[in-house]
Design a protein around this motif. Structure first.
Motif, PDB file in Angstrom:
ATOM      1  N   TYR A 169      51.241  49.777  39.323  1.00 58.04           N
ATOM      2  CA  TYR A 169      50.359  49.749  38.157  1.00 58.04           C
ATOM      3  C   TYR A 169      50.700  48.599  37.201  1.00 58.04           C
ATOM      4  O   TYR A 169      49.929  48.279  36.323  1.00 58.04           O
TER       5      TYR A 169
ATOM      6  N   ARG B 147      46.723  40.087  42.880  1.00 57.83           N
ATOM      7  CA  ARG B 147      45.629  40.234  41.922  1.00 57.83           C
ATOM      8  C   ARG B 147      45.165  38.906  41.371  1.00 57.83           C
ATOM      9  O   ARG B 147      44.079  38.793  40.855  1.00 57.83           O
TER      10      ARG B 147
ATOM     11  N   GLN C 130      42.272  35.444  42.921  1.00 57.13           N
ATOM     12  CA  GLN C 130      40.926  35.007  42.504  1.00 57.13           C
ATOM     13  C   GLN C 130      40.948  33.741  41.656  1.00 57.13           C
ATOM     14  O   GLN C 130      39.990  33.014  41.612  1.00 57.13           O
TER      15      GLN C 130
ATOM     16  N   GLY D  37      45.295  49.085  41.967  1.00 59.63           N
ATOM     17  CA  GLY D  37      44.689  48.127  42.878  1.00 59.63           C
ATOM     18  C   GLY D  37      43.355  48.543  43.464  1.00 59.63           C
ATOM     19  O   GLY D  37      42.821  47.867  44.324  1.00 59.63           O
TER      20      GLY D  37
ATOM     21  N   GLY E 240      40.564  48.794  41.744  1.00 57.48           N
ATOM     22  CA  GLY E 240      39.463  48.057  41.121  1.00 57.48           C
ATOM     23  C   GLY E 240      38.978  48.573  39.779  1.00 57.48           C
ATOM     24  O   GLY E 240      37.860  48.272  39.362  1.00 57.48           O
ATOM     25  N   LYS E 241      39.808  49.313  39.055  1.00 58.17           N
ATOM     26  CA  LYS E 241      39.405  49.818  37.742  1.00 58.17           C
ATOM     27  C   LYS E 241      39.111  48.677  36.771  1.00 58.17           C
ATOM     28  O   LYS E 241      38.073  48.650  36.115  1.00 58.17           O
ATOM     29  N   THR E 242      40.042  47.769  36.687  1.00 59.94           N
ATOM     30  CA  THR E 242      39.911  46.697  35.701  1.00 59.94           C
ATOM     31  C   THR E 242      38.764  45.746  36.058  1.00 59.94           C
ATOM     32  O   THR E 242      37.983  45.357  35.184  1.00 59.94           O
ATOM     33  N   VAL E 243      38.643  45.428  37.341  1.00 61.48           N
ATOM     34  CA  VAL E 243      37.555  44.545  37.756  1.00 61.48           C
ATOM     35  C   VAL E 243      36.212  45.189  37.401  1.00 61.48           C
ATOM     36  O   VAL E 243      35.308  44.542  36.875  1.00 61.48           O
TER      37      VAL E 243
ATOM     38  N   ARG F 256      48.204  44.975  31.654  1.00 52.91           N
ATOM     39  CA  ARG F 256      48.790  43.644  31.814  1.00 52.91           C
ATOM     40  C   ARG F 256      48.251  42.626  30.809  1.00 52.91           C
ATOM     41  O   ARG F 256      47.046  42.550  30.573  1.00 52.91           O
TER      42      ARG F 256
ATOM     43  N   TYR G  55      34.140  47.001  48.087  1.00 51.90           N
ATOM     44  CA  TYR G  55      34.125  46.984  46.628  1.00 51.90           C
ATOM     45  C   TYR G  55      32.707  47.068  46.088  1.00 51.90           C
ATOM     46  O   TYR G  55      31.809  46.544  46.702  1.00 51.90           O
TER      47      TYR G  55
ATOM     48  N   PHE H 111      32.845  38.899  42.321  1.00 56.22           N
ATOM     49  CA  PHE H 111      33.240  37.513  42.079  1.00 56.22           C
ATOM     50  C   PHE H 111      32.186  36.505  42.534  1.00 56.22           C
ATOM     51  O   PHE H 111      32.401  35.310  42.501  1.00 56.22           O
TER      52      PHE H 111
HETATM   53  N1  LIG Z   1      34.160  44.567  42.906  1.00 60.63           N
HETATM   54  C1  LIG Z   1      35.150  43.856  43.473  1.00 60.63           C
HETATM   55  N2  LIG Z   1      34.860  42.774  44.234  1.00 60.63           N
HETATM   56  C2  LIG Z   1      35.835  42.062  44.835  1.00 60.63           C
HETATM   57  N3  LIG Z   1      37.144  42.345  44.722  1.00 60.63           N
HETATM   58  C3  LIG Z   1      37.504  43.400  43.994  1.00 60.63           C
HETATM   59  C4  LIG Z   1      36.530  44.211  43.326  1.00 60.63           C
HETATM   60  N4  LIG Z   1      37.178  45.194  42.662  1.00 60.63           N
HETATM   61  C5  LIG Z   1      38.493  44.996  42.894  1.00 60.63           C
HETATM   62  N5  LIG Z   1      38.704  43.937  43.677  1.00 60.63           N
HETATM   63  C6  LIG Z   1      40.012  43.443  44.159  1.00 60.63           C
HETATM   64  O1  LIG Z   1      40.993  44.435  43.888  1.00 60.63           O
HETATM   65  C7  LIG Z   1      42.028  43.921  43.042  1.00 60.63           C
HETATM   66  C8  LIG Z   1      42.550  44.955  42.103  1.00 60.63           C
HETATM   67  O2  LIG Z   1      41.550  45.336  41.205  1.00 60.63           O
HETATM   68  P1  LIG Z   1      41.914  45.819  39.729  1.00 60.63           P
HETATM   69  O3  LIG Z   1      42.870  44.914  39.088  1.00 60.63           O
HETATM   70  O4  LIG Z   1      40.635  46.068  39.028  1.00 60.63           O
HETATM   71  O5  LIG Z   1      42.637  47.190  40.071  1.00 60.63           O
HETATM   72  P2  LIG Z   1      43.064  48.332  39.055  1.00 60.63           P
HETATM   73  O6  LIG Z   1      42.477  49.591  39.587  1.00 60.63           O
HETATM   74  O7  LIG Z   1      42.710  47.976  37.670  1.00 60.63           O
HETATM   75  O8  LIG Z   1      44.619  48.388  39.267  1.00 60.63           O
HETATM   76  P3  LIG Z   1      45.780  48.798  38.195  1.00 60.63           P
HETATM   77  O9  LIG Z   1      45.746  50.254  38.046  1.00 60.63           O
HETATM   78  O10 LIG Z   1      47.027  48.362  38.851  1.00 60.63           O
HETATM   79  O11 LIG Z   1      45.489  48.066  36.936  1.00 60.63           O
HETATM   80  C9  LIG Z   1      41.391  42.725  42.361  1.00 60.63           C
HETATM   81  O12 LIG Z   1      42.350  41.799  41.987  1.00 60.63           O
HETATM   82  C10 LIG Z   1      40.454  42.215  43.433  1.00 60.63           C
HETATM   83  O13 LIG Z   1      41.149  41.425  44.342  1.00 60.63           O
END
Ligand SMILES: Nc1ncnc2c1ncn2[C@@H]1O[C@H](COP(=O)(O)OP(=O)(O)OP(=O)(O)O)[C@@H](O)[C@H]1O
Ligand SMILES: [Mg+2]
Lengths: 439, 585
Positions: A311, A338, A341, B238, B240-243, B265, B426, B509
Motif C-alpha cells: 500500500y 506504478r 506510466q 495496486g 487501481g483505486k487511485t487511477v 503517496r 482495467y 491512459f
Molecule cells: N484504468 C486503468 N488503466 C490502465 N492501467 C491501470 C488502470 N487502473 C490501474 N492501472 C494500473 O494499476 C496500477 C495501480 O493502480 P493504483 O495506483 O490506482 O492502485 P491503488 O488501488 O490505488 O493501490 P494502493 O492501494 O497501493 O494505493 C497503476 O499504476 C496502473 O499501472
C-alpha cells in the motif's frame, strides 16, 4: 560512548523490563538519546520526572545502579563526502577500521519534504533486466520492494540493479543481513570498482535486532545529504525490511502495546511509510530511489508486512522460479511498477505500453491453458500457441539473467507475438501493428 | 482569558497537559517548544490532566513546556481564494511554506489577505437572512463565489448596510447585519467553521437523482453515481483505486473538485500538482486546476493531522455546496484515516473494537458520509457534494471493519478485484459484485429515461445479467472443459466477454478511450446489446472464440478512435461486414 565532564550521571534505575528501563530525571527531551552503562538507549516515554528508556541492545545484565547519561540529542549522523566508500553500524560508527568521518551533525529521521517542493519523477532507470525495464520500468525517485521468499536470489538481483543503474551513490541499509550476504555485497561492489560510490549501514543477523530500527533512518539521512546538498542521484537499498518490521514488533510487544494484525504494531503502516516516503525527486536534480526487499513467509502476501508495504510503495517486484524453462523470472502478474506510466512510451518507444500489456495478457492466457492441461482437458490450437509463446517469453524476456536495452526488448517481444499469434489476437492498436508487426 | 497549562508527560504524539482553568473537549492548543509552537487538539480530559494529540513530531519536547489553549475547536477559514490551493490536512497553504522540508510548527494562512476581489452585492439593506444566505458574490477562477452569512450565526439577521460593488480584500467589512437583540455585527468575506461539525445551512436534503457524468463507462453505464451521491472503492493495493479516482476527478462534470490525499503517496499528489494546471476541463474549457483544491496529508506527514484532513476537505466542500455548486469530493484512502483513529485510540488505551479499531468506527464513518448529499438551500437553489472514498482493506480481504462499515452507508460500491487487475482488465471493477443503489431510485430512472433514453435502464439490466451468466458458464467450462458444455454456452460466454472488453474495460491512459461522454456510452451500449441479441451460426467452439475476438478487436479500435471520425466509421464498416458473415437472418 564517551561521556563528557559536565553531563549529569544518574545511578538509580527504578524499573527494568526486557526492552526498557526507567528512572527519575529532569529536563529530558522526548526521543533524546542516553547511555545506560555505555549501552545506547532512547527516551520513549516521559511522565513527570519518570523517564522510560528503550535500550537498543536489550536490558540483559543492566543493574539497578547502572550509570545513565542523557546525550541531549536525538540520534544523529555526521554527513559529508567522507561517508563515501565507508561501512558503518546502526549507530553510524565505522566498522571498517577507518577513521570516524567528519561532517555536519544532523538528526536522523528528520522532517519530510513539502509535497509541493517535489518534482514529478520522470527519469527511467535502466537495469537491462527485461522483466523490470519492459514490464515494470523503474523511475528515479521511486520506492519499490522485491517480494521474495527467503531462498530466492534477491540480493543478487538487487546488487545487479544497483551496479547497472546510472546513479551517483548507492547506499546499502542492511538489516539482519546474514554475514555472508554482507560480504557478498562488499565483494561485488569492490570487484565492480564501485566502492567509492557506496555507503553502507549494516546490522547483521548477529547484532541485537532492535538496533536495526536505526538503519533505514541512517541510510536515508546519508541519502538526503547527497541528494539535497550535492544534487546527486542516490539509490538506497534496504534489505530486509521484514527484519526491520520484526524489530518493530519486538519493541511494541515488550512495551505492552495492543498488537494489530500478525502481532505487528498498529502503527506499522505509518512506520513503514515514513521510511519509504523519503524516496523523492528534487527539482534541483538530486533524487532518492529506494529498492527494498520484503521477505515473505511461505509466500503469504496478505501478511501485515508485505500487505502494508504494498500500500505504500510504488509497486513491487516478485521473483519466481519458472520450472518450465528452469530460470528465475520476474513474475509479470503480481509485479508492478506504478511509475512506469511516467516514462513508458515517452522516454521509450511509443509501442511500449501496448506491447507490454499485450504480452502479459497472452502470458495469462497461457497460464489458463496450463490449468486446463493440468485438469486433463483438451487444449485448443490457441491454447497450444499461448503455451509455446509463454516458454519463449519466459526465457527471452522474463528471466533475470537477460541484459539488453529497452528497444531490443520491444523488438524481441514483437518477434514473439508475430511468431505465435495473428494481429487480431493481440489487441494492439492497428497503427502500431502496421508499423511493428514482423511478417 | 484563554486557559494556560504545562506539559506533564509525553508519549509519542500524545501529551499530557496540567491545567487549573477550564478547557473543552476538542479545543485546540499550542505547546511552546523553544521558538516553535506545536498545534495540538484535546482528546481526553481526566481531572486536571488534559490529554492532547499533537499534530507534529514531539521530538525534543520537555516536561514543563508552556501550553496555551485557543478557545476554539479545529477550524478552517472559508472565503474566496481556496480554489487551486494545495493545502495540508490542517488547511495550511503548502506553497507559502519556505524551504524544501516541512518545518515543525509552521502554520500558513490559506487565503490571500491582500488580494482585491471584485464584489457584487446580492442582498439589500432590510433583507432578513439566516446562516448560509448569500450577501454578494465575487469571481473566483471564473466561477461565482458567494459571500454568505457565516454558518456559525444562528437566528435571523436584518441587513443594516451592504457595501456597493467594488474591489475589496477579504478582511474588509462588506456588510453590517443586526441580530434579533438589535446588536450590529460587521461581516467580512471570511468565516470560520469547526471541521468536525456538519454545516446545516440548508432547507432540505432530498434523495439525489441526477446523473453525475464521469466518463468512466463502468460507472456511468453500469453503476452510475449521482450528484450528491456517495460511493466507495475498496481494493487491495495496486488494483487501481487511485487511477480510478484520478480519472473521475479529471473528467467528472462537477463545478468544484476537492481531493483529499489522506495518508497516501506524495508522488501521487505531485502527479496532480503537475498535470492539473495543464489539463483542460472538457465541460468548461478551463484548466482543471482552476476548479480543484488539494488537501494533502501524505503518509509521511503527522498522523494526527491525517485524521483532520478528511474533515477539512469535507468542510470546504460544504462551503462550496452552500453556493449552489456541484462539488465532487474524493478521499484516498479512508482506511488511512481509520488507522489514524486506531493509533489514537490505542494510545489512549481505549477498549479496542474489531481489528483494534475504535468501537465507534461505524458511527464515525456514517457521520462522515452523511455530510455528503444533494441539498436545497434556503433560497431554493440546489447544491451537492458527491463523495467517493477509497478503502484499502488489509490483505485485500473485504471482511474488515472499514469496508464493512462503509458498505452500510455508501450507496455505490465499486469493488476492485485482484484477479481482474492481475489480468489487466482495467478498471478492475468487479462487474457482478459492484452496484449502484441509485439504479433502484424511481427518481433516477425517470431522470435517466428523459436524459438518455427510455430503454437505457433495461439495457443496463441486461448487461449485468449477461455478465453474471458469462461468469457462471466460465466456471462450468473450467470444470467440464470446452467440450463438456453445449456450443450455446460458448456463444453466451463470448458475448459476456464482448461486453467486458468493449463496455467495461477502459484504458485510463489513452487520450480518447479514457473518457467516454454519456452519449457515446449509450451508443456503445446499444451496439453491444444489439450484438448480444443477434444470433450467429458456428460449427464449433473454436470458431466462436476466433469470431468474437475479431469482433472485440474491431470494437476496441473504435473505442480508441475519435467518435464519428473517418477512422471510427471505417471500423464500423468492418464490424458490419463481420456481423454479416455469421448472422442468422
Ligand atoms: N484504468 C486503468 N488503466 C490502465 N492501467 C491501470 C488502470 N487502473 C490501474 N492501472 C494500473 O494499476 C496500477 C495501480 O493502480 P493504483 O495506483 O490506482 O492502485 P491503488 O488501488 O490505488 O493501490 P494502493 O492501494 O497501493 O494505493 C497503476 O499504476 C496502473 O499501472
Ligand atoms: Mg492508491
Amino acid at each position: 560512548m564517551a561521556t563528557k565532564a559536565f553531563q549529569k550521571i544518574y545511578t538509580q534505575i527504578t524499573k527494568i523490563t526486557k526492552a526498557t528501563c526507567s528512572l527519575k530525571a529532569k529536563g529530558v527531551g522526548y526521543d533524546e538519546l542516553a547511555t545506560v552503562n555505555g549501552k545506547l538507549a532512547q527516551v520513549v516515554k516521559i511522565i513527570g520526572e519518570d523517564i522510560t528508556l528503550q535500550v537498543f541492545s536489550g536490558t540483559e545484565g543492566i543493574p539497578t545502579n547502572a550509570e545513565v547519561v542523557f546525550l541531549g540529542k536525538a540520534p544523529t549522523l555526521k554527513v559529508s563526502g567522507q561517508l563515501a566508500g565507508r561501512f558503518f553500524n546502526a549507530f553510524g560508527e565505522p566498522i571498517d577500521g577507518g577513521p570516524v568521518p567528519e561532517g555536519k551533525e544532523v538528526e536522523i529521521g528528520g522532517p519530510s519534504v513539502n509535497p509541493v517542493r517535489r518534482e514529478q519523477p520522470s527519469e527511467l532507470i535502466a537495469t537491462g533486466i527485461a522483466g523490470i525495464d519492459l514490464n515494470n520500468t523503474l523511475v528515479s525517485g521511486q520506492k519499490i520492494p522485491f517480494f521474495a521468499d527467503p531462498d530466492q536470489p534477491y540480493n543478487v538481483v538487487m546488487a545487479n540493479v544497483a551496479l547497472r543503474a546510472k546513479t551517483d551513490k548507492i547506499i546499502l541499509g542492511g538489516m539482519g543481513l546474514a554475514n555472508d550476504d554482507y560480504l557478498y555485497f562488499k565483494n561485488v561492489f569492490s570487484n565492480a570498482g564501485a566502492l567509492d560510490r557506496i555507503v553502507s549501514f549494516v546490522n547483521t543477523a548477529e547484532n541485537p535486532p532492535v538496533e536495526r530500527l536505526l538503519i533505514p533512518d541512517m541510510a536515508l539521512t546519508a541519502a538526503e545529504y547527497f541528494a539535497v546538498e550535492k544534487n546527486e542521484k542516490v539509490l538506497v537499498l534496504l534489505t530486509d525490511m521484514s527484519s526491520y518490521a520484526d524489530a518493530l514488533s519486538i519493541v511494541s510487544n515488550r512495551m505492552d502495546q495492543i498488537p494489530s494484525k500478525d502481532s505487528m504494531p498498529g502503527s506499522l503502516y505509518s512506520d513503514l511509510a515514513k521510511i519509504y516516503e523519503k524516496a523523492v525527486q528534487f527539482p534541483t536534480g538530486g533524487s532518492i530511489t529506494i529498492i527494498a526487499v520484503t521477505t515473505l513467509s511461505g509466500g503469504d502476501i496478505t501478511h501485515a508486512v508485505p500487505d502494508n508495504t504494498g500500500y505504500i510503495t510504488e509497486g513491487q517486484l516478485y521473483l519466481r522460479r519458472d520450472s518450465d524453462v528452469g530460470k528465475v523470472v520476474i513474475d509479470p502478474f503480481r509485479s508492478l511498477s506504478r511509475l512506469k506510466q511516467l516514462v513508458i512510451g515517452k522516454k521509450t518507444r511509443e509501442d511500449h505500453p501496448q506491447v507490454m500489456n499485450a504480452a502479459v495478457r497472452l502470458y495469462a492466457d497461457a497460464a489458463n491453458a496450463k490449468t486446463k492441461q493440468e485438469n486433463g482437458f483438451d487444449l485448443t490450437h490457441y491454447d497450444e500457441r499461448t503455451l509455446a509463446f509463454a516458454k519463449d517469453y519466459s526465457r527471452q524476456i522474463l528471466a533475470i539473467d537477460v541484459n539488453i536495452d529497452t528497444t531490443e526488448m520491444l523488438d524481441k517481444t514483437w518477434d514473439l507475438l508475430s511468431t505465435h499469434f495473428r494481429p487480431e489476437e493481440v489487441n494492439i492498436k492497428n497503427s502500431l501493428v502496421e508499423k511493428y508487426w514482423k511478417e | 482569558m484563554a486557559t494556560k497549562g504545562t506539559v506533564k508527560g509525553i508519549i509519542a504524539n500524545l501529551v499530557i497537559v496540567g491545567v487549573t482553568d477550564p478547557v473543552s473537549q476538542n479545543e485546540i492548543c499550542y505547546i511552546s517548544d523553544g521558538d516553535t509552537r506545536l498545534m495540538a487538539e484535546v482528546i481526553k480530559i481526566i481531572g486536571k490532566d488534559v490529554y492532547v494529540q499533537v499534530f507534529e513530531s514531539t521530538r525534543g519536547l520537555k516536561v514543563g513546556a508552556d501550553v496555551e489553549f485557543a478557545e476554539h475547536m479545529l477550524e478552517v477559514a472559508l472565503g474566496p481564494g481556496l480554489l487551486s490551493r494545495n493545502l495540508d490536512g490542517l488547511q495550511n497553504d503548502l506553497d507559502k511554506m519556505e524551504g524544501v522540508f516541512l518545518k515543525r510548527g509552521e502554520y500558513t494562512f490559506p487565503l490571500d489577505k491582500e488580494k482585491l476581489w471584485d464584489f457584487k452585492p446580492i442582498a439589500q439593506a432590510g433583507d432578513i437572512m439566516t446562516a448560509g444566505d448569500w450577501l454578494g458574490e465575487v469571481d473566483e477562477n471564473f466561477q461565482p463565489h458567494k459571500i454568505m452569512i457565516p454558518f456559525k450565526m444562528t437566528g435571523k439577521y436584518t441587513i443594516k448596510s451592504i457595501i456597493g460593488a467594488g474591489k475589496y480584500t477579504i478582511n474588509e467589512t462588506i456588510a453590517v447585519v443586526t441580530d434579533e437583540e438589535n446588536n450590529d455585527i460587521p461581516l467580512t468575506m471570511v468565516q470560520y467553521w469547526p471541521v468536525k461539525k456538519a454545516v446545516m445551512a440548508y432547507k432540505d436534503k432530498p434523495r439525489p437523482f441526477k446523473l453525475l457524468e464521469t466518463g468512466v463507462r463502468v460507472i456511468d453505464t453500469a453503476n452510475p453515481i449521482v450528484e450528491g451521491g456517495t460511493g466507495f472503492i475498496p481494493g487491495a493495493f495496486g488494483t487501481g483505486k487511485t487511477v480510478l479516482q484520478h480519472a473521475i476527478s479529471k473528467q467528472a462534470e462537477a463545478d468544484i473538485v476537492i481531493m483529499a490525499a489522506c495518508g497516501e503517496r506524495a508522488n501521487e499528489v505531485v502527479e496532480i500538482f503537475t498535470e492539473f494546471p495543464h489539463l483542460v476541463d472538457s465541460h468548461t474549457g478551463r484548466k482543471l486546476m482552476e476548479r480543484t483544491i488539494i488537501i494533502a496529508n501524505t503518509s509521511n506527514m503527522p498522523v494526527a493531522a491525517r485524521e483532520a484532513s478528511v474533515y477539512t476537505a469535507m468542510t470546504i466542500a460544504e462551503y462550496y455546496r452552500s453556493m449552489g455548486l456541484k462539488v465532487l469530493l474524493m478521499a484516498d484512502s479512508t482506511s488511512r484515516w481509520a488507522q489514524a483513529l486506531r493509533e489514537q485510540s490505542n494510545r489512549l488505551e481505549e477498549l479496542p473494537g474489531p481489528d483494534a479499531f475504535p468501537m465507534d468506527l461505524s458511527a464515525i464513518i456514517s457521520n462522515f458520509y452523511g455530510r455528503a448529499g444533494y441539498v436545497i438551500l434556503n433560497n431554493n437553489n440546489t447544491g451537492s457534494i458527491t463523495f467517493i472514498g477509497t478503502v484499502s482493506p488489509a490483505g485485500g480481504n473485504l471482511k474488515e471493519p472499514v469496508t464493512e462499515n462503509t458498505k452500510k452507508v455508501a450507496r455505490c460500491f465499486y469493488a476492485l478485484e485482484q484477479e481482474r487487475a492481475d489480468k489487466k482488465r482495467y478498471p478492475a471493477v468487479n462487474p457482478i459484485d459492484s452496484y449502484s443503489k441509485y439504479l433502484e431510485y424511481p427518481e433516477f430512472v425517470e431522470y435517466i429515461s428523459k436524459r438518455i433514453s427510455a430503454d437505457w435502464i433495461d439495457n443496463v439490466d441486461e448487461l449485468k445479467t449477461r455478465m453474471q451468466r458469462g461468469k457462471e458458464i466460465s466456471e462450468q467450462i473450467n470444470i467440464l472443459g470446452d467440450d463438456g458444455v453445449p456450443l450455446d454456452y460458448h456463444i453466451t460466454f463470448w458475448k459476456s466477454e464482448l461486453i467486458d472488453f468493449v463496455m467495461l474495460q477502459q484504458d485510463a491512459f489513452d487520450d480518447i478511450d479514457s473518457v467516454t461522454p454519456v452519449d457515446r456510452q449509450k451508443d456503445i451500449l446499444d451496439r453491444v446489446i444489439a450484438l448480444c441479441r443477434t444470433e450467429f451460426k458456428f460449427a464449433n467452439f473454436n470458431e466462436v472464440m476466433d469470431y468474437f475476438k475479431k469482433m472485440i478487436n474491431i470494437m476496441k479500435q473504435m473505442n480508441y478512435s475519435v467518435y464519428q471520425s473517418e477512422e471510427y466509421h471505417s471500423y464500423d464498416k468492418q464490424l458490419d461486414m463481420l456481423v454479416k458473415e455469421r448472422k442468422i437472418a
